[in-house]
Design an enzyme around this catalytic site. Sequence first.
Site, PDB file in Angstrom:
ATOM      1  N   CYS A   1       0.854  -0.978   0.150  1.00 40.15           N
ATOM      2  CA  CYS A   1       0.119  -0.026  -0.016  1.00 40.15           C
ATOM      3  C   CYS A   1       0.776   0.689  -0.036  1.00 40.15           C
ATOM      4  CB  CYS A   1      -1.011   0.178   1.055  1.00 40.15           C
ATOM      5  SG  CYS A   1      -1.845  -1.316   1.903  1.00 40.15           S
TER       6      CYS A   1
ATOM      7  N   ARG B   1       1.889   2.163  -5.941  1.00 42.98           N
ATOM      8  CA  ARG B   1       2.120   0.801  -4.862  1.00 42.98           C
ATOM      9  C   ARG B   1       0.272   0.105  -4.100  1.00 42.98           C
ATOM     10  NH1 ARG B   1       6.640   1.327  -2.380  1.00 42.98           N
ATOM     11  NH2 ARG B   1       5.455   0.101  -0.829  1.00 42.98           N
TER      12      ARG B   1
ATOM     13  N   TRP C   1      -3.845  -1.350  -1.426  1.00 50.60           N
ATOM     14  CA  TRP C   1      -3.691  -3.039  -2.647  1.00 50.60           C
ATOM     15  C   TRP C   1      -3.990  -3.658  -1.052  1.00 50.60           C
ATOM     16  CZ3 TRP C   1      -2.967  -4.221  -7.133  1.00 50.60           C
ATOM     17  CH2 TRP C   1      -2.364  -5.457  -7.901  1.00 50.60           C
TER      18      TRP C   1
ATOM     19  N   ASN D   1       0.861  -0.098   6.405  1.00 50.73           N
ATOM     20  CA  ASN D   1       1.742  -1.350   5.579  1.00 50.73           C
ATOM     21  C   ASN D   1       2.131  -2.351   6.267  1.00 50.73           C
ATOM     22  OD1 ASN D   1       2.442  -1.907   2.445  1.00 50.73           O
ATOM     23  ND2 ASN D   1       3.969  -0.996   2.557  1.00 50.73           N
ATOM     24  N   GLY D   2       1.808  -3.427   4.616  1.00 52.62           N
ATOM     25  CA  GLY D   2       2.747  -5.378   5.956  1.00 52.62           C
ATOM     26  C   GLY D   2       1.747  -5.429   5.957  1.00 52.62           C
TER      27      GLY D   2
ATOM     28  N   GLU E   1      12.264 -20.732 -17.300  1.00 54.33           N
ATOM     29  CA  GLU E   1      11.996 -19.299 -16.948  1.00 54.33           C
ATOM     30  C   GLU E   1      13.326 -17.812 -17.032  1.00 54.33           C
ATOM     31  OE1 GLU E   1       9.164 -17.944 -16.188  1.00 54.33           O
ATOM     32  OE2 GLU E   1      10.154 -15.607 -15.010  1.00 54.33           O
TER      33      GLU E   1
ATOM     34  N   LYS F   1      12.161 -15.459 -19.855  1.00 53.33           N
ATOM     35  CA  LYS F   1      12.667 -13.906 -19.729  1.00 53.33           C
ATOM     36  C   LYS F   1      14.011 -13.488 -20.720  1.00 53.33           C
ATOM     37  CE  LYS F   1      10.715 -13.478 -17.252  1.00 53.33           C
ATOM     38  NZ  LYS F   1       9.598 -13.753 -16.313  1.00 53.33           N
TER      39      LYS F   1
ATOM     40  N   GLU G   1      12.090 -12.790 -24.090  1.00 53.39           N
ATOM     41  CA  GLU G   1      11.005 -11.650 -23.708  1.00 53.39           C
ATOM     42  C   GLU G   1      11.012 -10.224 -23.427  1.00 53.39           C
ATOM     43  OE1 GLU G   1       9.001 -12.103 -19.944  1.00 53.39           O
ATOM     44  OE2 GLU G   1       7.207 -11.049 -20.614  1.00 53.39           O
TER      45      GLU G   1
ATOM     46  N   HIS H   1      19.497 -35.906 -27.189  1.00 52.28           N
ATOM     47  CA  HIS H   1      18.518 -36.451 -28.217  1.00 52.28           C
ATOM     48  C   HIS H   1      18.101 -35.493 -29.377  1.00 52.28           C
ATOM     49  CE1 HIS H   1      18.226 -40.052 -25.746  1.00 52.28           C
ATOM     50  NE2 HIS H   1      17.827 -39.125 -24.804  1.00 52.28           N
TER      51      HIS H   1
ATOM     52  N   LYS I   1       0.560  -6.796 -20.177  1.00 56.53           N
ATOM     53  CA  LYS I   1       1.635  -7.300 -18.565  1.00 56.53           C
ATOM     54  C   LYS I   1       0.737  -8.313 -18.218  1.00 56.53           C
ATOM     55  CE  LYS I   1       2.934  -7.980 -14.628  1.00 56.53           C
ATOM     56  NZ  LYS I   1       4.013  -8.266 -14.915  1.00 56.53           N
TER      57      LYS I   1
HETATM   58  O1  M6R Z   1      -0.998 -12.856 -14.976  1.00 58.00           O
HETATM   59  P1  M6R Z   1      -0.029 -14.294 -15.053  1.00 58.00           P
HETATM   60  O2  M6R Z   1       1.331 -15.050 -14.408  1.00 58.00           O
HETATM   61  O3  M6R Z   1      -1.449 -14.710 -15.465  1.00 58.00           O
HETATM   62  O4  M6R Z   1       0.604 -14.348 -16.620  1.00 58.00           O
HETATM   63  C1  M6R Z   1       1.256 -15.439 -17.287  1.00 58.00           C
HETATM   64  C2  M6R Z   1       2.023 -14.873 -18.183  1.00 58.00           C
HETATM   65  O5  M6R Z   1       1.432 -14.235 -19.391  1.00 58.00           O
HETATM   66  C3  M6R Z   1       3.320 -14.219 -17.735  1.00 58.00           C
HETATM   67  O6  M6R Z   1       3.391 -14.813 -16.880  1.00 58.00           O
HETATM   68  C4  M6R Z   1       4.573 -13.607 -19.234  1.00 58.00           C
HETATM   69  O7  M6R Z   1       5.365 -14.767 -19.053  1.00 58.00           O
HETATM   70  C5  M6R Z   1       5.577 -12.760 -18.313  1.00 58.00           C
HETATM   71  N1  M6R Z   1       5.195 -11.664 -19.623  1.00 58.00           N
HETATM   72  C6  M6R Z   1       6.198 -13.413 -18.010  1.00 58.00           C
HETATM   73  O8  M6R Z   1       7.177 -12.478 -17.777  1.00 58.00           O
END
Ligand code: M6R
Length: 581
Positions: free
Chosen positions: A2, A27, A73, A99-100, A456, A460, A463, A479, A576
């Site tokens: 928050c 926040r 939040w 906040n917390g 992951e 990253k 992306e 393989h 996002k």
């Molecule tokens: O909000 P979500 O966790 O459901 O989102 C899933 C993916 O769209 C999300 O993790 C996406 O792969 C990210 N941009 C990865 O950094």
Amino acid sequence: MCGIIGYVGSKRASDVITEGLKRLEYRGYDSVGIAIYNGGIHIRKEKGTVEEVSTALQFTNLDGHLGIGHTRWATHGAPCKDNAHPHHDCTGKVVLVHNGVIENFIPLKSELEKKGHRFNSETDTELIAHFIEQYMNDGLSPFISFIRTVERLKGSYSIVSLIEGEDKIYIARKNSPLILGVGKDEMFCASDIPAVLNHTKTFVPLEEGDIAVISKLDYTVYDHFGNQIKRTPIEINWSSEMAEKGGYPHFMLKEIHDQVHFIYESLAADVSASEDLLNLFDNIQLVAAGTSYHASLVLKYLLQKFKGKTVESIIASEYPFVSFPTKDTLVIAISQSGETADTIQAVRYAKQCGAKVLALTNVVQSSITRVADKIIYLNAGPEVSVAATKTFSSQLAVIYKMLFSGDKNIDLSQIPQIIETILQQEEFIRSVAAQISNKKNIFFLGRGLSYPIAMEGALKLKEISYIHAEAYPGGELKHGPLSLIENGVPVIVLAPDDETSSKMLGSLKEVKTRGAYVIAITNNPEIEKEAHISINIPHLNPILYPFVLTIPLQLLAYYVSIRKDIDPDRPRNLAKSVTVE
Ligand code: M6R
């Protein structure tokens, strides 16, 4: 997470606070409130954004030079007027914002209820006001009552409090951000510097556990016993854009660093919704997309290996086509945003088939919370950068808490501190990024629990750097993928010292012999010796390695993106939250 703010001085407090809340809105943005003291304390609060609530309730019509504000939040309790801050005691004379997460709020609240205190909200915050009231009823001064109350709290908090009759603000912080700003004949406190940067550039850095009392002309800082302590003010010279990002050039880097704090918050998350369900069901399906899918793979491994469950992890968009849940199936859906259309559709399908659904999400009242049967919140605060970083670590933290809280052999509380030590290698990781940023293909290898983290890391990197990156289980190379390895191709080998390390050494040698440039993330001396570069991680209970392997990969992706002059917060073609199927 928050945003909180307090002001005492000669200006109209409601103006300073409303403006500060707008700057703190990143926040949290589900409800907003203000309290102004001008002989009596006046509270105005409601569900909505700062703009909506401050306009509708005419915050700036409130007269007075002393006040506090909050943008919420939600963590404990839905976003609504009753749960919005400020909260007050039974008399309305002790008013505060927080906040917390107060971890021991259930026993503390029942202690107060037994003494006759009546609560107006579902929050963990309100009890703080009632405790101060209780100590004052017992005859203690407002200052000592505040100190005694803070002493009783477990968890994380930054607290800003007004007490009727006092022309000062009482503040405290522990594991939650709070800054103290010093102006000319005015003082400020806030969750973050940007909230008050247009009023002052002089700040007193408060340490964890500090308590302070601020008035128009003065401030005094105390330790948690009430002994006065010295904190030296610093001058800060930030542009407003830098300030919004807490001094970091991008939200992604800020969010990577914020993990130290938010993992702490996530480890305090309420995971009780999972207890009965995990006892009741043996067949479990996990659904998620992107980064959340990688978190689900970690959960799958842990549920199978340590809880003896039968688990499938399925990409959300594939789920309706490949999966056949029944009323005996528990589906755990993981979604940071709670808005990913693929995941929500998968949940709807699972429910139609009669399955029970538990959702892990970061966003209170997001769409997934309306379709799932039970919810666990990540407590990671809003994530702005498109690339998920802190929410991945928070997903892991909540998953580990669900499965291992109370297990004496697994010390989850050490994780934030360990992440801090990995972050100290940032400059070195930046130099590693410089060596690979002009490559076309980069491979990631892992085995066992490290394989989802390799996936992951690859996600990253692709992306936000637009470099083609793939993750493979180490044993799978021979393989097929081994044919892609040629001179100078970077291979990032995740090789913590665990049951996989001797096999990973073999995989490393396999790619090295074919000319690969090997970057190891390891704490195994043999692997270090063989790799061209090593990023070191500490020795830990092997089950905790996913937390420490993740951080270097996030930093590596970030710095490759910077080298390539890409804005990591806004990679091309991506959003996002993906609200279309
Ligand atoms: O909000 P979500 O966790 O459901 O989102 C899933 C993916 O769209 C999300 O993790 C996406 O792969 C990210 N941009 C990865 O950094």
